[in-house]
Write a protein that holds these residues in place. Structure first.
Motif, PDB file in Angstrom:
ATOM      1  N   ARG A  22       0.835  -1.200   0.000  1.00  0.00           N
ATOM      2  CA  ARG A  22       0.000   0.000   0.000  1.00  0.00           C
ATOM      3  C   ARG A  22       0.864   1.241   0.000  1.00  0.00           C
ATOM      4  NH1 ARG A  22      -2.940  -3.311   3.564  1.00  0.00           N
ATOM      5  NH2 ARG A  22      -1.708  -2.641   5.334  1.00  0.00           N
ATOM      6  N   VAL A  23       0.329   2.268  -0.603  1.00  0.00           N
ATOM      7  CA  VAL A  23       0.941   3.580  -0.539  1.00  0.00           C
ATOM      8  C   VAL A  23      -0.189   4.582  -0.356  1.00  0.00           C
ATOM      9  CG1 VAL A  23       0.944   3.963  -3.038  1.00  0.00           C
ATOM     10  CG2 VAL A  23       2.591   5.134  -1.633  1.00  0.00           C
ATOM     11  N   TYR A  24       0.057   5.589   0.462  1.00  0.00           N
ATOM     12  CA  TYR A  24      -0.944   6.627   0.702  1.00  0.00           C
ATOM     13  C   TYR A  24      -0.496   7.901  -0.003  1.00  0.00           C
ATOM     14  CZ  TYR A  24      -2.913   3.528   4.171  1.00  0.00           C
ATOM     15  OH  TYR A  24      -3.494   2.454   4.789  1.00  0.00           O
ATOM     16  N   VAL A  25      -1.426   8.495  -0.725  1.00  0.00           N
ATOM     17  CA  VAL A  25      -1.133   9.664  -1.541  1.00  0.00           C
ATOM     18  C   VAL A  25      -2.059  10.801  -1.118  1.00  0.00           C
ATOM     19  CG1 VAL A  25      -1.099  10.561  -3.900  1.00  0.00           C
ATOM     20  CG2 VAL A  25      -0.450   8.199  -3.472  1.00  0.00           C
ATOM     21  N   LYS A  26      -1.482  11.978  -0.938  1.00  0.00           N
ATOM     22  CA  LYS A  26      -2.286  13.156  -0.594  1.00  0.00           C
ATOM     23  C   LYS A  26      -2.240  14.125  -1.764  1.00  0.00           C
ATOM     24  CE  LYS A  26      -2.742  16.926   2.587  1.00  0.00           C
ATOM     25  NZ  LYS A  26      -3.428  17.013   3.814  1.00  0.00           N
ATOM     26  N   MET A  48      -7.383   1.950  -6.187  1.00  0.00           N
ATOM     27  CA  MET A  48      -7.416   3.168  -5.403  1.00  0.00           C
ATOM     28  C   MET A  48      -8.688   3.226  -4.580  1.00  0.00           C
ATOM     29  SD  MET A  48      -7.859   7.059  -6.655  1.00  0.00           S
ATOM     30  CE  MET A  48      -9.614   6.965  -6.419  1.00  0.00           C
ATOM     31  N   SER A  49      -8.558   3.658  -3.342  1.00  0.00           N
ATOM     32  CA  SER A  49      -9.723   3.951  -2.518  1.00  0.00           C
ATOM     33  C   SER A  49      -9.413   5.204  -1.715  1.00  0.00           C
ATOM     34  CB  SER A  49     -10.076   2.784  -1.596  1.00  0.00           C
ATOM     35  OG  SER A  49      -9.030   2.537  -0.700  1.00  0.00           O
ATOM     36  N   VAL A  50     -10.447   5.911  -1.325  1.00  0.00           N
ATOM     37  CA  VAL A  50     -10.269   7.151  -0.587  1.00  0.00           C
ATOM     38  C   VAL A  50     -10.202   6.808   0.903  1.00  0.00           C
ATOM     39  CG1 VAL A  50     -11.249   9.416  -0.078  1.00  0.00           C
ATOM     40  CG2 VAL A  50     -11.494   8.440  -2.366  1.00  0.00           C
ATOM     41  N   ALA A  51      -9.075   7.115   1.523  1.00  0.00           N
ATOM     42  CA  ALA A  51      -8.895   6.840   2.952  1.00  0.00           C
ATOM     43  C   ALA A  51      -9.516   7.948   3.797  1.00  0.00           C
ATOM     44  CB  ALA A  51      -7.419   6.674   3.275  1.00  0.00           C
ATOM     45  N   ASP A  52      -9.354   9.191   3.357  1.00  0.00           N
ATOM     46  CA  ASP A  52      -9.924  10.334   4.069  1.00  0.00           C
ATOM     47  C   ASP A  52     -10.351  11.356   3.029  1.00  0.00           C
ATOM     48  OD1 ASP A  52     -10.591  12.493   5.639  1.00  0.00           O
ATOM     49  OD2 ASP A  52      -8.735  12.499   6.790  1.00  0.00           O
ATOM     50  N   ARG A  53     -11.654  11.500   2.833  1.00  0.00           N
ATOM     51  CA  ARG A  53     -12.128  12.374   1.758  1.00  0.00           C
ATOM     52  C   ARG A  53     -11.968  13.842   2.094  1.00  0.00           C
ATOM     53  NH1 ARG A  53     -18.271  13.482   1.705  1.00  0.00           N
ATOM     54  NH2 ARG A  53     -18.772  13.238   3.896  1.00  0.00           N
ATOM     55  N   HIS A  54     -11.957  14.191   3.369  1.00  0.00           N
ATOM     56  CA  HIS A  54     -11.805  15.593   3.750  1.00  0.00           C
ATOM     57  C   HIS A  54     -10.357  16.062   3.590  1.00  0.00           C
ATOM     58  CE1 HIS A  54     -15.914  15.657   5.064  1.00  0.00           C
ATOM     59  NE2 HIS A  54     -15.696  14.589   5.833  1.00  0.00           N
ATOM     60  N   ALA A  55      -9.431  15.198   3.903  1.00  0.00           N
ATOM     61  CA  ALA A  55      -8.016  15.532   3.745  1.00  0.00           C
ATOM     62  C   ALA A  55      -7.492  15.127   2.363  1.00  0.00           C
ATOM     63  CB  ALA A  55      -7.192  14.856   4.829  1.00  0.00           C
ATOM     64  N   ILE A  57      -6.840  12.066   1.094  1.00  0.00           N
ATOM     65  CA  ILE A  57      -5.788  11.055   1.183  1.00  0.00           C
ATOM     66  C   ILE A  57      -6.314   9.778   0.548  1.00  0.00           C
ATOM     67  CG2 ILE A  57      -4.354   9.659   2.712  1.00  0.00           C
ATOM     68  CD1 ILE A  57      -4.337  11.986   4.646  1.00  0.00           C
ATOM     69  N   LEU A  58      -5.570   9.259  -0.418  1.00  0.00           N
ATOM     70  CA  LEU A  58      -5.952   8.050  -1.143  1.00  0.00           C
ATOM     71  C   LEU A  58      -5.073   6.891  -0.717  1.00  0.00           C
ATOM     72  CD1 LEU A  58      -6.060   9.621  -4.710  1.00  0.00           C
ATOM     73  CD2 LEU A  58      -7.918   9.457  -3.073  1.00  0.00           C
ATOM     74  N   LYS A  59      -5.665   5.717  -0.654  1.00  0.00           N
ATOM     75  CA  LYS A  59      -4.901   4.492  -0.403  1.00  0.00           C
ATOM     76  C   LYS A  59      -4.843   3.729  -1.719  1.00  0.00           C
ATOM     77  CE  LYS A  59      -6.654   0.767   1.479  1.00  0.00           C
ATOM     78  NZ  LYS A  59      -7.184  -0.228   2.396  1.00  0.00           N
ATOM     79  N   VAL A  60      -3.640   3.459  -2.173  1.00  0.00           N
ATOM     80  CA  VAL A  60      -3.443   2.714  -3.415  1.00  0.00           C
ATOM     81  C   VAL A  60      -2.837   1.369  -3.048  1.00  0.00           C
ATOM     82  CG1 VAL A  60      -2.394   2.706  -5.697  1.00  0.00           C
ATOM     83  CG2 VAL A  60      -3.073   4.874  -4.662  1.00  0.00           C
ATOM     84  N   GLU A  79       4.430  14.847 -12.141  1.00  0.00           N
ATOM     85  CA  GLU A  79       4.617  15.845 -13.188  1.00  0.00           C
ATOM     86  C   GLU A  79       3.281  16.439 -13.627  1.00  0.00           C
ATOM     87  OE1 GLU A  79       6.806  13.972 -16.294  1.00  0.00           O
ATOM     88  OE2 GLU A  79       8.507  13.509 -14.992  1.00  0.00           O
ATOM     89  N   ALA A  80       2.206  15.656 -13.545  1.00  0.00           N
ATOM     90  CA  ALA A  80       0.890  16.125 -13.985  1.00  0.00           C
ATOM     91  C   ALA A  80       0.053  16.691 -12.846  1.00  0.00           C
ATOM     92  CB  ALA A  80       0.132  14.976 -14.652  1.00  0.00           C
ATOM     93  N   LEU A  81       0.287  16.195 -11.624  1.00  0.00           N
ATOM     94  CA  LEU A  81      -0.526  16.589 -10.471  1.00  0.00           C
ATOM     95  C   LEU A  81       0.355  16.983  -9.295  1.00  0.00           C
ATOM     96  CD1 LEU A  81      -2.905  13.512 -10.401  1.00  0.00           C
ATOM     97  CD2 LEU A  81      -3.505  15.770 -11.221  1.00  0.00           C
ATOM     98  N   PRO A  82      -0.111  17.922  -8.494  1.00  0.00           N
ATOM     99  CA  PRO A  82       0.617  18.190  -7.250  1.00  0.00           C
ATOM    100  C   PRO A  82       0.212  17.160  -6.200  1.00  0.00           C
ATOM    101  CG  PRO A  82      -1.180  19.745  -7.497  1.00  0.00           C
ATOM    102  CD  PRO A  82      -1.178  18.881  -8.723  1.00  0.00           C
ATOM    103  N   LEU A  83       1.063  16.176  -5.970  1.00  0.00           N
ATOM    104  CA  LEU A  83       0.740  15.136  -4.996  1.00  0.00           C
ATOM    105  C   LEU A  83       1.955  14.839  -4.151  1.00  0.00           C
ATOM    106  CD1 LEU A  83       1.970  12.056  -5.791  1.00  0.00           C
ATOM    107  CD2 LEU A  83       0.356  12.350  -7.626  1.00  0.00           C
ATOM    108  N   GLU A  84       1.687  14.243  -3.005  1.00  0.00           N
ATOM    109  CA  GLU A  84       2.781  13.804  -2.138  1.00  0.00           C
ATOM    110  C   GLU A  84       2.423  12.446  -1.550  1.00  0.00           C
ATOM    111  OE1 GLU A  84       3.132  15.638   1.913  1.00  0.00           O
ATOM    112  OE2 GLU A  84       1.739  17.082   1.039  1.00  0.00           O
ATOM    113  N   VAL A  85       3.440  11.630  -1.384  1.00  0.00           N
ATOM    114  CA  VAL A  85       3.264  10.326  -0.758  1.00  0.00           C
ATOM    115  C   VAL A  85       3.417  10.539   0.736  1.00  0.00           C
ATOM    116  CG1 VAL A  85       4.197   8.001  -0.567  1.00  0.00           C
ATOM    117  CG2 VAL A  85       4.148   9.134  -2.784  1.00  0.00           C
ATOM    118  N   VAL A  86       2.428  10.091   1.494  1.00  0.00           N
ATOM    119  CA  VAL A  86       2.445  10.277   2.945  1.00  0.00           C
ATOM    120  C   VAL A  86       2.541   8.925   3.636  1.00  0.00           C
ATOM    121  CG1 VAL A  86       1.182  12.445   2.917  1.00  0.00           C
ATOM    122  CG2 VAL A  86      -0.081  10.326   3.055  1.00  0.00           C
ATOM    123  N   ALA A  87       3.137   8.937   4.803  1.00  0.00           N
ATOM    124  CA  ALA A  87       3.238   7.723   5.619  1.00  0.00           C
ATOM    125  C   ALA A  87       2.239   7.857   6.767  1.00  0.00           C
ATOM    126  CB  ALA A  87       4.641   7.559   6.150  1.00  0.00           C
TER     127      ALA A  87
END
Length: 89
Positions: A22-26, A48-55, A57-60, A79-87
């Motif tokens: 799993r990887v979490y993406v914000k 992909m599933s949404v872990a926290d829709r308000h923040a 954060i996606l769980k892949v 390169e296409a989206l502003p995203l960050e991988v979160v732990a």
């Protein structure tokens, strides 16, 4: 005497992993659909599933055998989206 074709050898399939990686993406909420389409465009590399829709954060989830491909996908998606991988704990 006609020559009969030899029976095909059955290839043994690879062993399925016991668990998924799993990887979490914000990212911003407005980019969630685009991220999903990009993930699907890469041959359904992960689920992909949404872990926290308000923040936003996606769980892949993906196969541990595809870790390199997932890292490459995330680098391309940055390169296409502003995203960050979160732990997450």
């Amino acid at each position: 005497m006609p020559c009969e074709p030899r029976p095909r050898k059955r290839k043994t399939p690879y062993r399925a992993p016991r668990w998924s990686s799993r990887v979490y993406v914000k990212l911003e909420q407005r980019h969630i659909a685009l991220f999903k389409f990009l993930l699907e465009a890469h041959g359904h590399l992960g689920l992909m599933s949404v872990a926290d829709r308000h923040a936003a954060i996606l769980k892949v989830s993906y196969s541990p055998d595809c870790q390199r491909e997932m890292r490459e996908f995330l680098d391309e998606a940055r390169e296409a989206l502003p995203l960050e991988v979160v732990a997450l704990p």
